[in-house]
Design an enzyme around this catalytic site. Structure first.
Site, short mmCIF file in Angstrom:
data_model
loop_
_atom_site.label_atom_id
_atom_site.label_comp_id
_atom_site.label_asym_id
_atom_site.label_seq_id
_atom_site.Cartn_x
_atom_site.Cartn_y
_atom_site.Cartn_z
N GLY A 1 0.76 -1.25 0.00
CA GLY A 1 0.00 0.00 0.00
C GLY A 1 0.78 1.29 0.00
O GLY A 1 0.19 2.37 -0.15
N GLY B 1 3.78 -3.73 -3.67
CA GLY B 1 3.70 -3.95 -5.12
C GLY B 1 4.17 -2.69 -5.82
O GLY B 1 5.33 -2.57 -6.24
N ARG B 2 3.26 -1.72 -5.87
CA ARG B 2 3.51 -0.47 -6.58
C ARG B 2 4.83 0.20 -6.18
O ARG B 2 5.58 0.67 -7.04
CB ARG B 2 2.35 0.49 -6.28
N TYR C 1 -9.43 4.94 -12.82
CA TYR C 1 -9.35 5.63 -11.53
C TYR C 1 -9.17 7.14 -11.70
O TYR C 1 -8.89 7.83 -10.73
CB TYR C 1 -8.15 5.14 -10.71
N CYS D 1 -12.90 3.35 -29.16
CA CYS D 1 -14.21 3.99 -29.31
C CYS D 1 -14.91 4.15 -27.97
O CYS D 1 -15.93 3.50 -27.70
CB CYS D 1 -15.06 3.16 -30.26
N TYR E 1 0.68 -2.10 -12.31
CA TYR E 1 -0.73 -2.07 -12.74
C TYR E 1 -0.85 -1.45 -14.14
O TYR E 1 -1.82 -0.75 -14.43
CB TYR E 1 -1.59 -1.34 -11.71
N1 LLP Z 1 -1.47 -7.13 -0.81
C1 LLP Z 1 -2.75 -7.27 -1.17
C2 LLP Z 1 -3.59 -8.24 -0.46
C3 LLP Z 1 -3.28 -6.48 -2.20
O1 LLP Z 1 -4.55 -6.62 -2.55
C4 LLP Z 1 -2.44 -5.55 -2.87
C5 LLP Z 1 -2.96 -4.73 -3.96
C6 LLP Z 1 -1.10 -5.45 -2.47
C7 LLP Z 1 -0.64 -6.24 -1.44
C8 LLP Z 1 -0.13 -4.51 -3.12
O2 LLP Z 1 -0.49 -3.19 -2.91
P1 LLP Z 1 0.47 -2.00 -3.40
O3 LLP Z 1 1.75 -2.07 -2.57
O4 LLP Z 1 0.76 -2.21 -4.83
O5 LLP Z 1 -0.30 -0.78 -3.15
N2 LLP Z 1 -4.91 -1.50 -9.82
C9 LLP Z 1 -4.82 -0.48 -8.79
C10 LLP Z 1 -4.20 -1.01 -7.52
C11 LLP Z 1 -4.93 -2.20 -6.95
C12 LLP Z 1 -4.24 -2.78 -5.75
C13 LLP Z 1 -4.78 -4.12 -5.46
N3 LLP Z 1 -4.18 -4.77 -4.34
C14 LLP Z 1 -4.04 0.72 -9.36
O6 LLP Z 1 -3.69 0.70 -10.53
O7 LLP Z 1 -3.85 1.70 -8.66
#
Ligand code: LLP
Length: 415
Positions: A237, A274-275, A315, A341, A370
């Site tokens: 997150g 992740g991000r 988003y 389109c 993503y």
């Molecule tokens: N752990 C779980 C259980 C998750 O559902 C997620 C992301 C992460 C870790 C990793 O989160 P991060 O560190 O990447 O914030 N498609 C959206 C983001 C969706 C995130 C889904 N879950 C976007 O493009 O912003």
């Protein structure tokens, strides 16, 4: 890792124009050094407690990207049997894999239990029962943690907030204690941890700490009950900078706050970033197709579209866009749009941008997470290529789809 040198935009030591000429556009380009440095920053920041860092594969699951994380000794947060197979294929250590997600299927539970992953993050009582049954039937014990829902506002986009009471994720934290106690009687389960993931693209420390406080409180109560809670998984997150005025938390500040709150307690922290490990490690290259002057707006029409990078449409997210050749011409206001389109097919709205011409190469930034993984074939557009840069070398790590790929598996029924 991505910057101008002598007026040309580079990915590490490669001019992106060279990649575009060779591989075509649109394409994604990732930097090896970004991943290595960013992962090491995490490790360094948390070195006092040596957490298990499980890169959230959903952010970008190209095999080469996964392989780099694995070779850095990183674990994985996965959400499907597809991701499980991918990370096992590149040699991931199952003892560093956690499996999240609200709808794990029988096939997924069997595969992950057989692989002896570190633990499942279980999201409902029904799922818990099902994992227990399956583990018993294959004569294994499944290690589990409950994903609790701490009812915390992460102050981010509603689509990527997950820790609210009304959210589909996790088990309400007040109910979790009883659910945990019930696990003692389940032969197929071994309780090892507690988990929460409250959302994504978070800029403040308070939501993380509020969540951690609740997790520690519950873990302490469970330890007193004789349940062997070894891991506290605080999810992912951490936000990144997409726009210049955004101020993400530094990894050090994030780590220090967590270490302070943990205060020497015996739990091993698991992280699922992740991000923040890959988002700013990737760009998308696209070329200008046309300029169009509408009655009220000016458009730059490019060869990339919402099917290639859906975040702006989905988003309303901001991605910085620059020209690959530094362009100091006067700026005007444009919508930068794709060929699909749909009115929602834009990569930028009302953006100050220099004037550009057909075939000019543009760079869409912060596209490492993503990006490709959320792409699709809408409008029968083949998915684009992915390229990995290391120093002055680059490698195609995913071929652009062909027409054959596009129709793979389709059958023409002759009625
Ligand atoms: N752990 C779980 C259980 C998750 O559902 C997620 C992301 C992460 C870790 C990793 O989160 P991060 O560190 O990447 O914030 N498609 C959206 C983001 C969706 C995130 C889904 N879950 C976007 O493009 O912003």
């Amino acid at each position: 890792m991505f910057s101008y040198k002598n007026g040309e935009f580079y990915a590490e030591d490669v001019p992106v124009s060279e990649i575009a000429d060779q591989v075509g556009t649109p394409c994604y380009v990732y930097s090896y050094k970004f991943i290595e440095d960013t992962y090491n920053e995490y490790k360094e920041a948390f070195s006092k407690i040596e957490p298990i860092i499980c890169y959230s594969a959903k952010a970008n699951s190209n095999l080469s990207i996964l392989k780099v994380f694995s070779s850095l000794d990183c674990g994985f947060d996965i959400v499907s049997v597809g991701e499980l197979k991918k990370v096992l294929k590149i040699g991931a250590d199952p003892k560093k894999i956690v499996f999240s997600g609200v709808g794990k299927t029988k096939e997924e539970i069997i595969a992950a239990t057989r692989a002896e992953i570190l633990f499942f993050n279980v999201e409902s009582v029904d799922e818990l029962e099902f994992i227990n049954e399956i583990a018993i039937s294959i004569e294994k014990k499944a290690r589990i943690s409950l994903r609790v829902n701490p009812n915390i506002n992460p102050k981010t986009h509603p689509y990527i907030s997950t820790g609210f009471k009304k959210s589909k994720f996790g088990i309400e934290i007040n109910k979790a204690f009883e659910v945990y106690k019930d696990c003692v009687n389940k032969q197929g389960l071994q309780v090892v941890g507690i988990d929460a993931h409250i959302g994504s693209q978070i800029f403040e420390i308070t939501p993380f700490i509020d969540s951690l406080i609740k997790l520690i409180e519950l873990a302490d109560r469970l330890l007193n009950e004789g349940l062997n809670i070894q891991y506290i998984d605080i999810g992912g997150g951490l936000g990144i900078k997409y726009e210049n005025d955004e101020q993400p938390l530094s990894k050090t500040k994030f780590a220090n706050a967590i270490i302070k709150e943990l205060n020497g307690k015996p739990y091993k922290i698991v992280l699922e970033p992740g991000r923040s490990l890959i988002g700013n490690g990737g760009i998308m290259l696209t070329r200008v197709l046309y300029n169009k002057i509408g009655t009220e707006k000016k458009f730059i029409i490019i060869d990339a579209a919402m099917n290639d990078l859906i975040r702006p449409a989905f988003y309303d997210s901001y991605h910085e866009i620059v020209t690959a050749k530094q362009n100091n011409s006067n700026k005007d206001i444009f919508d930068i749009v794709g060929p699909i389109c749909e009115s929602g097919d834009f990569l930028a709205k009302d953006r100050q941008f220099p004037s550009v011409s057909k075939d000019d190469l543009l760079v869409v930034k912060s596209a490492g997470a993503y990006g490709f993984v959320m792409s699709c074939n809408y409008n029968s557009r083949p998915r684009v290529a992915e390229v990995f840069v290391k120093g002055d070398k680059y490698f195609t790590i995913k071929q652009r789809e062909s027409f054959e790929d596009l129709i793979k598996g389709e059958e023409v029924v002759d009625f």
